[in-house]
Design an enzyme around this catalytic site. Structure first.
Site, PDB file in Angstrom:
ATOM      1  CE  LYS A 154      -1.801   2.808   2.935  1.00 64.55           C
ATOM      2  NZ  LYS A 154      -1.878   4.018   2.100  1.00 64.55           N
ATOM      3  CD  GLU A 229      12.949   0.532   9.883  1.00 62.98           C
ATOM      4  OE1 GLU A 229      13.345   1.473  10.606  1.00 62.98           O
ATOM      5  OE2 GLU A 229      13.595  -0.512   9.724  1.00 62.98           O
ATOM      6  CB  CYS A 263      12.636   8.742   9.327  1.00 68.92           C
ATOM      7  SG  CYS A 263      13.405   7.653   8.132  1.00 68.92           S
ATOM      8  CD  GLU A 356       9.779  12.501  12.394  1.00 66.83           C
ATOM      9  OE1 GLU A 356       8.659  12.034  12.646  1.00 66.83           O
ATOM     10  OE2 GLU A 356      10.644  11.869  11.759  1.00 66.83           O
TER      11      GLU A 356
HETATM   12  P1  NDP Z   1       1.688   7.911   8.619  1.00 69.74           P
HETATM   13  O1  NDP Z   1       1.986   7.063   9.787  1.00 69.74           O
HETATM   14  O2  NDP Z   1       0.559   8.852   8.699  1.00 69.74           O
HETATM   15  O3  NDP Z   1       1.411   7.018   7.327  1.00 69.74           O
HETATM   16  C1  NDP Z   1       2.297   6.026   6.891  1.00 69.74           C
HETATM   17  C2  NDP Z   1       1.530   4.999   6.077  1.00 69.74           C
HETATM   18  O4  NDP Z   1       0.603   4.324   6.957  1.00 69.74           O
HETATM   19  C3  NDP Z   1       0.682   5.591   4.969  1.00 69.74           C
HETATM   20  O5  NDP Z   1       0.672   4.712   3.878  1.00 69.74           O
HETATM   21  C4  NDP Z   1      -0.693   5.680   5.612  1.00 69.74           C
HETATM   22  O6  NDP Z   1      -1.750   5.676   4.704  1.00 69.74           O
HETATM   23  C5  NDP Z   1      -0.694   4.392   6.432  1.00 69.74           C
HETATM   24  N1  NDP Z   1      -1.680   4.386   7.520  1.00 69.74           N
HETATM   25  C6  NDP Z   1      -2.230   5.441   8.154  1.00 69.74           C
HETATM   26  N2  NDP Z   1      -3.126   5.018   9.093  1.00 69.74           N
HETATM   27  C7  NDP Z   1      -3.121   3.666   9.041  1.00 69.74           C
HETATM   28  C8  NDP Z   1      -3.838   2.642   9.749  1.00 69.74           C
HETATM   29  N3  NDP Z   1      -4.706   2.931  10.715  1.00 69.74           N
HETATM   30  N4  NDP Z   1      -3.587   1.359   9.441  1.00 69.74           N
HETATM   31  C9  NDP Z   1      -2.687   1.043   8.496  1.00 69.74           C
HETATM   32  N5  NDP Z   1      -2.009   1.957   7.766  1.00 69.74           N
HETATM   33  C10 NDP Z   1      -2.210   3.255   8.051  1.00 69.74           C
HETATM   34  O7  NDP Z   1       3.059   8.639   8.307  1.00 69.74           O
HETATM   35  P2  NDP Z   1       3.382   9.701   7.184  1.00 69.74           P
HETATM   36  O8  NDP Z   1       2.853   9.277   5.884  1.00 69.74           O
HETATM   37  O9  NDP Z   1       2.973  11.022   7.684  1.00 69.74           O
HETATM   38  O10 NDP Z   1       4.964   9.548   7.088  1.00 69.74           O
HETATM   39  C11 NDP Z   1       5.809  10.313   7.843  1.00 69.74           C
HETATM   40  C12 NDP Z   1       6.355   9.541   9.026  1.00 69.74           C
HETATM   41  O11 NDP Z   1       7.057   8.393   8.579  1.00 69.74           O
HETATM   42  C13 NDP Z   1       7.351  10.339   9.817  1.00 69.74           C
HETATM   43  O12 NDP Z   1       7.110  10.233  11.199  1.00 69.74           O
HETATM   44  C14 NDP Z   1       8.692   9.690   9.505  1.00 69.74           C
HETATM   45  O13 NDP Z   1       9.664   9.844  10.463  1.00 69.74           O
HETATM   46  C15 NDP Z   1       8.296   8.285   9.296  1.00 69.74           C
HETATM   47  N6  NDP Z   1       9.303   7.604   8.469  1.00 69.74           N
HETATM   48  C16 NDP Z   1      10.118   6.658   9.040  1.00 69.74           C
HETATM   49  C17 NDP Z   1      11.115   6.041   8.307  1.00 69.74           C
HETATM   50  C18 NDP Z   1      11.983   4.995   8.900  1.00 69.74           C
HETATM   51  O14 NDP Z   1      12.544   4.219   8.126  1.00 69.74           O
HETATM   52  N7  NDP Z   1      12.131   4.883  10.207  1.00 69.74           N
HETATM   53  C19 NDP Z   1      11.349   6.392   6.916  1.00 69.74           C
HETATM   54  C20 NDP Z   1      10.441   7.358   6.420  1.00 69.74           C
HETATM   55  C21 NDP Z   1       9.450   7.932   7.188  1.00 69.74           C
HETATM   56  P3  NDP Z   1      -2.376   7.037   4.082  1.00 69.74           P
HETATM   57  O15 NDP Z   1      -2.139   6.881   2.654  1.00 69.74           O
HETATM   58  O16 NDP Z   1      -3.824   7.020   4.404  1.00 69.74           O
HETATM   59  O17 NDP Z   1      -1.665   8.186   4.683  1.00 69.74           O
END
Ligand code: NDP
Length: 452
Positions: A154, A229, A263, A356
């Site tokens: 997804k 992650e 991140c 963050e």
């Molecule tokens: P989110 O947690 O909002 O979303 C991440 C993904 O999860 C999206 O595809 C989102 O879908 C999906 N999602 C949201 N709600 C749910 C749910 N209830 N059940 C299952 N899936 C769900 O994060 P962001 O998109 O805002 O990304 C930014 C964050 O990611 C930052 O905190 C960053 O630090 C972290 N990050 C961490 C990395 C690492 O490797 N440690 C690397 C890159 C980013 P939807 O399309 O609806 O948004």
């Protein structure tokens, strides 16, 4: 059927309309992935390896197109976007060696012998955030496929275009139907089905700590494997004995790359007090030299933020009370622009220091000695990455061992190398991706006793 408009963050124009996968369609795709398992898993390891290499070749021949899609969908600079597409190719190539190296063990026991097998888990669900749509997808699906699992992926609702294209390239390369499916849609719908549907045996999640907690709780209820992650608030520690010119010249790229939506962004610079003035004098021209603008231009180093709401969120960290030391530039007009911004916070408890920001904002604080440097670096709920600048190898070793983070670089801002493990400590995550053991993490050990 609901449709989402995909917006170009540079122009604010609609670049595509993408159909959202419903919960029912997600379950149908998961069932298809489950049916595709026996044949994929039974494929001779060398044949699975060959198909992954063909997938890598298909990505390679499409690098320019994928990069162009990412520039338009995510506002990534063209140089970064090309690197990101190339990273998917390289990660596929790297894990194409895994199917033939998933060894079990033969263990002598009384009355016979035990043999262990590395069995694929089943259907793996990969949930990707919007900040690095291509690499983060590849870090999940490549080792999972190599280990004989089938994958449903997804992409983030904001950035589905390159993932959809990767799904097409997999089919063109001959990856069998049902083995790798890309399902654009909402996290709360598609992602939630990955967590709840019992046929999905592992969820690989990259995103915010808040959603990660919910995913972990959902997986716990079903005793489902999960890799998380999550976020980061990473320290860039600059000691007085460092090559200050190099540390200051590279610090902007350690935090403002991808407009700080990373991140691993080194969003807290911690400088030894005795060299603070010198370091800031070197940092200012480096920040003002960051080329911000049209991400399609080869010379551009930083593009826009991903969306209007994310721009509002980043802006909320810098108001009239914030002590801004200096800023870079950003274009006017359409697009979600925010200039590179350096803040000298009044207190270590300021929101901009603690949370963050996920944008081009960096704080600079000072420390007296090694002990205080480590204490400040660890004064966060996160523990993903960080940098240590010093010419003293012993100090580099002591500080690296003292900082609670999964990935540290000495005299560099490098974070993710697909040949080495990647992941976070504390609230930054659970489990590791990449590196030589990643395919094994998508298997279960089966232990079989043969009576003699
Ligand atoms: P989110 O947690 O909002 O979303 C991440 C993904 O999860 C999206 O595809 C989102 O879908 C999906 N999602 C949201 N709600 C749910 C749910 N209830 N059940 C299952 N899936 C769900 O994060 P962001 O998109 O805002 O990304 C930014 C964050 O990611 C930052 O905190 C960053 O630090 C972290 N990050 C961490 C990395 C690492 O490797 N440690 C690397 C890159 C980013 P939807 O399309 O609806 O948004």
């Amino acid at each position: 059927m609901s449709v989402t408009e995909v917006i170009n963050p540079t122009t604010e124009a609609v670049v595509a309309r993408v159909e959202q996968t419903s919960a029912e369609e997600t379950d149908i795709a998961i069932a298809r992935a489950h049916r595709a398992l026996p044949a994929w898993k039974a494929l001779a390891p060398g044949d699975r390896a060959r198909l992954l290499r063909r997938f890598a070749e298909a990505v390679d021949s499409d690098v320019d197109n994928l990069a162009d899609l990412e520039v338009r969908n995510s506002g990534h600079t063209i140089g970064n976007a090309r690197w990101e597409a190339g990273n998917v190719r390289d990660v596929l190539q790297y894990y194409s060696a895994a199917p033939e190296r998933l060894f079990g063990r033969q263990i002598p026991v009384p009355g016979g012998v035990n043999i262990t097998f590395a069995e694929p888990l089943g259907v793996v669900g990969v949930i990707v955030p919007w900040n690095f749509p291509m690499p983060i997808a590849g870090w999940g699906f490549a080792p999972a496929l190599a280990a004989g699992n089938t994958v449903v992926l997804k992409p983030a609702e904001l950035t589905p275009l390159t993932a959809i294209r990767l799904g097409e390239l997999a089919r063109e390369a001959g990856i069998p139907s049902g083995v790798f499916q890309v399902l654009p849609g909402r996290g709360s719908v598609v992602g939630q089905r990955f967590v709840d549907n019992p046929l999905v045996r592992k969820v690989v999640f990259t995103g915010s700590t808040e959603v990660g907690r919910q995913i972990m709780a959902g997986c716990a209820a079903r005793v489902k494997r999960v890799t998380l992650e999550l976020g980061g608030k990473n320290a860039n520690l600059v000691f007085a004995d460092a090559d200050l010119e190099k540390a200051a010249a590279t610090a902007p790229y350690g935090v403002f790359d991808n407009a700080g939506q990373d991140c691993c962004a080194r969003s807290r610079i911690l400088v030894q007090r005795s060299v603070f003035d010198k370091f800031m004098a070197l940092l200012e021209p480096a920040v003002q030299g960051v080329v911000v603008g049209d991400p399609g231009n080869e010379k551009t180093e930083m593009g826009p933020l991903i969306s209007a709401s994310h721009l509002a969120s980043v802006s909320s960290y810098v108001d009239s009370d914030t002590s801004v030391a200096f800023r870079g530039s950003a274009p006017d007009g359409p697009g979600f622009w925010f200039p590179p911004t350096v803040v000298t916070p009044r207190s270590a408890a300021d929101r901009v220091v603690v949370e963050e920001v996920f944008g081009p904002v960096v704080t600079v604080q000072t420390f007296a000695d090694e002990a205080e440097a480590i204490q400040l670096a660890n004064d966060t709920e996160y523990g993903l990455s960080g940098s240590i600048w010093t010419e003293n190898l012993g100090r580099a070793m002591r500080v690296a061992r003292g900082v609670e983070a999964g990935n540290l670089s000495v005299n560099s801002h490098s974070s993710v190398r697909y040949t080495t493990p990647f992941g976070g400590a504390k609230q930054s995550g659970l489990g590791r991706e990449l590196g030589p053991d990643a395919a094994l993490a998508f298997t279960d050990t089966k232990n079989v006793f043969f009576a003699s």
